[in-house]
Design a protein around this motif. Structure first.
Motif, PDB file in Angstrom:
ATOM      1  N   ARG A  28       0.936  -1.646   0.180  1.00  0.00           N
ATOM      2  CA  ARG A  28       0.330   0.205  -0.066  1.00  0.00           C
ATOM      3  C   ARG A  28       0.597   1.581  -0.050  1.00  0.00           C
ATOM      4  N   ARG A  30       3.438   1.481  -0.904  1.00  0.00           N
ATOM      5  CA  ARG A  30       4.674   1.958  -2.851  1.00  0.00           C
ATOM      6  C   ARG A  30       3.523   2.492  -3.456  1.00  0.00           C
ATOM      7  N   GLU A  31       2.034   1.982  -3.334  1.00  0.00           N
ATOM      8  CA  GLU A  31       1.386   2.005  -4.213  1.00  0.00           C
ATOM      9  C   GLU A  31       0.589   3.039  -4.088  1.00  0.00           C
ATOM     10  N   GLN A  32       0.454   3.963  -2.701  1.00  0.00           N
ATOM     11  CA  GLN A  32       0.416   5.497  -2.763  1.00  0.00           C
ATOM     12  C   GLN A  32       1.914   6.689  -3.091  1.00  0.00           C
ATOM     13  N   HIS A  34       3.580   5.688  -5.593  1.00  0.00           N
ATOM     14  CA  HIS A  34       3.575   5.728  -6.879  1.00  0.00           C
ATOM     15  C   HIS A  34       2.801   6.922  -7.609  1.00  0.00           C
ATOM     16  N   ASP A  35       1.108   6.861  -6.560  1.00  0.00           N
ATOM     17  CA  ASP A  35       0.285   7.479  -7.025  1.00  0.00           C
ATOM     18  C   ASP A  35       0.702   9.409  -6.971  1.00  0.00           C
ATOM     19  N   LEU A  36       2.102   9.646  -5.858  1.00  0.00           N
ATOM     20  CA  LEU A  36       1.931  10.818  -5.438  1.00  0.00           C
ATOM     21  C   LEU A  36       3.016  11.159  -6.288  1.00  0.00           C
ATOM     22  N   ARG A  38       3.657  10.692 -10.038  1.00  0.00           N
ATOM     23  CA  ARG A  38       2.637  10.831 -10.756  1.00  0.00           C
ATOM     24  C   ARG A  38       1.675  11.486 -10.882  1.00  0.00           C
ATOM     25  N   ARG A  39       1.373  12.367  -9.471  1.00  0.00           N
ATOM     26  CA  ARG A  39       0.817  13.526  -8.864  1.00  0.00           C
ATOM     27  C   ARG A  39       1.240  14.517  -8.800  1.00  0.00           C
ATOM     28  N   ARG A  51      -1.384  15.340  -0.320  1.00  0.00           N
ATOM     29  CA  ARG A  51      -1.274  14.020  -0.355  1.00  0.00           C
ATOM     30  C   ARG A  51      -0.209  13.247   0.246  1.00  0.00           C
TER      31      ARG A  51
END
Length: 76
Positions: A28, A30-32, A34-36, A38-39, A51
């Motif tokens: 989780r 790692r996913e967050q 990666h999302d951060l 990207r944004r 975020r």
């Protein structure tokens, strides 16, 4: 004065998190992250901080879980 009056009673340590729980938490985080990433280029400072805060909390939890497991040794 009895020694128990000078030192507080030790509480039993909480159970060590399972390897599966630590793995799931790491996934989780790692996913967050990666999302951060990207944004981040399009985010203003306030949005980036908003975020990043939950990610920091999850990283703290992951660190505590890993340290807790390391301090207790192998889970039986």
């Amino acid at each position: 004065m009895p020694s128990s009056a000078r030192t507080p009673a030790r509480r039993p340590a909480p159970p060590a998190p399972s390897a599966d729980a630590v793995t799931e938490l790491a996934r989780r985080v790692r996913e967050q992250a990666h999302d951060l990433v990207r944004r981040l280029p399009s985010a203003d400072d306030a949005e980036a901080l908003r975020r990043g805060a939950p990610l920091r909390e999850q990283l703290d939890g992951l660190t505590a879980a890993v340290v807790g497991r390391a301090c207790r040794g192998p889970v039986r």
